[in-house]
Write a protein that holds these residues in place. Structure first.
Motif, short mmCIF file in Angstrom:
data_model
loop_
_atom_site.label_atom_id
_atom_site.label_comp_id
_atom_site.label_asym_id
_atom_site.label_seq_id
_atom_site.Cartn_x
_atom_site.Cartn_y
_atom_site.Cartn_z
N UNK A 152 2.22 -3.69 -9.22
CA UNK A 152 0.83 -3.98 -9.56
C UNK A 152 0.43 -5.33 -9.01
N UNK A 153 -0.87 -5.60 -9.09
CA UNK A 153 -1.45 -6.90 -8.78
C UNK A 153 -2.15 -7.41 -10.04
N UNK A 165 -6.78 -5.34 -0.16
CA UNK A 165 -6.16 -4.26 0.61
C UNK A 165 -7.00 -3.94 1.84
N UNK A 166 -8.33 -3.83 1.67
CA UNK A 166 -9.20 -3.43 2.78
C UNK A 166 -9.17 -4.45 3.90
N UNK A 184 0.81 -1.22 0.00
CA UNK A 184 0.00 0.00 0.00
C UNK A 184 0.85 1.27 0.00
N UNK A 185 2.07 1.20 0.50
CA UNK A 185 2.90 2.41 0.57
C UNK A 185 3.83 2.53 -0.64
N UNK A 217 -4.21 4.55 -3.02
CA UNK A 217 -4.62 5.12 -4.31
C UNK A 217 -3.52 4.85 -5.32
N UNK A 218 -3.92 4.51 -6.51
CA UNK A 218 -2.95 4.17 -7.55
C UNK A 218 -2.39 5.43 -8.20
N UNK A 219 -1.15 5.34 -8.67
CA UNK A 219 -0.58 6.44 -9.46
C UNK A 219 -1.29 6.55 -10.80
N UNK A 220 -1.66 5.37 -11.33
CA UNK A 220 -2.33 5.33 -12.63
C UNK A 220 -3.19 4.07 -12.67
#
Length: 292
Positions: free
Chosen positions: A240-241, A210-211, A189-190, A218-221
């Motif tokens: 990424x996942x 994640x939750x 997440x970081x 929040x994603x960069x893109x």
């Protein structure tokens, strides 16, 4: 003017080619009055004589000959269409329309198409790149025959969705990063993230992962093309996942693929309209089931 009946056109051709109404009746297994009626109906609709009785045989008028020439082409195309439809129903040939996400198209669908081409080269598979929701909508509308969709999906009247396969979701990170052997929500997440578009089922699946670990990054893109996402990972832009099919090749050396802790799976289903599919569609479903 009402449309001309193909049966009436066949009768006209038979009379012309065989030279008599009686011979046409025998060839078509019709009563002679029926043959006469068919020709009379054509003449009535067109408002002109098409055939005249000559000394030796029935012959066509100029208008009749024009209609006969055109009718031959129309009937040949109609026969070809019927043959094509019969091959589709029998499964020896035909067209099958498939909707799938970019992830499925990248690796899973090509495997199926290769196997299908070896067994049934005359089956033409047309592929549309769609989200699962779009795929189900088009199946309901009748503009698709098969859908590869993420699971779970709410029930849709008239559609059948069956479990197909599940693939492990992995973390893809730049090889230059110092990363743990197993990637957790807290660690990932970081990091700079490149994730699937928020409208996809995979995006929701990853957000839930994640939750569950108390994270809401929040994603960069956000993108919806896995190859483009992997290119950005290789360039060091972020992590990424993504699902990784067991038979898929390993990522390039600039990318490390790491398991998740806890593990995450992407389930997929095969969707099609309820009832018995035609033969061509059944063959495609069987080939897809073979790689499930």
């Amino acid at each position: 003017m009402r449309e001309l009946s193909l049966d009436r056109l066949r009768t006209l051709l038979a009379v012309h080619d065989l030279g008599s109404f009686a011979a046409a009746a025998r060839a078509l297994h019709l009563a002679p009055p029926t043959v006469t009626l068919h020709v009379a109906e054509l003449e009535s609709r067109l408002g002109t004589r098409l055939l005249v009785r000559g000394r030796a045989a029935v012959v066509a008028t100029g208008t009749g000959m024009l209609l006969i020439e055109r009718a031959r082409r129309v009937l040949a195309e109609a026969d070809e269409m019927i043959d094509a439809l019969k091959r589709q129903v029998a499964g020896t040939a035909g067209r099958v329309r498939v909707g799938a996400s970019t992830g499925a198209i990248a690796h899973l669908l090509p495997q199926a198409l290769q196997a299908l081409r070896a067994e049934h080269p005359q089956i033409d598979v047309q592929v549309a790149v769609l989200t699962s929701e779009e795929t189900l909508a088009r199946l309901s509308a009748g503009t698709l025959d098969i859908g590869l969709v993420a699971l779970p999906q709410p029930p849709v009247a008239g559609l059948r969705v069956q479990r197909w396969r599940r693939d492990r979701v992995m973390a893809f990170v730049p090889a230059s990063w110092a990363a743990p052997k197993r990637v957790t929500p807290a660690w990932l997440a970081v990091q700079p993230l490149i994730l699937n578009d928020a409208g996809t089922r995979l995006s929701r699946l990853c957000a839930e992962w994640f939750a569950a670990g108390g994270q809401h990054p929040r994603a960069r893109i956000e993108l919806n093309y896995n190859d483009a996402i992997k290119s950005l990972v290789a360039a060091g832009y972020g992590a990424t996942l993504l699902p990784h099919e067991a038979s898929a090749p390993s990522p390039e050396p600039r990318i490390r693929m790491l398991p998740l802790q806890p593990a995450l799976w992407r389930p997929l289903g095969l969707a099609h309209r309820s009832g018995e599919p035609d033969g061509a569609t059944q063959h495609v479903l069987r080939v897809l089931a073979g790689i499930g």
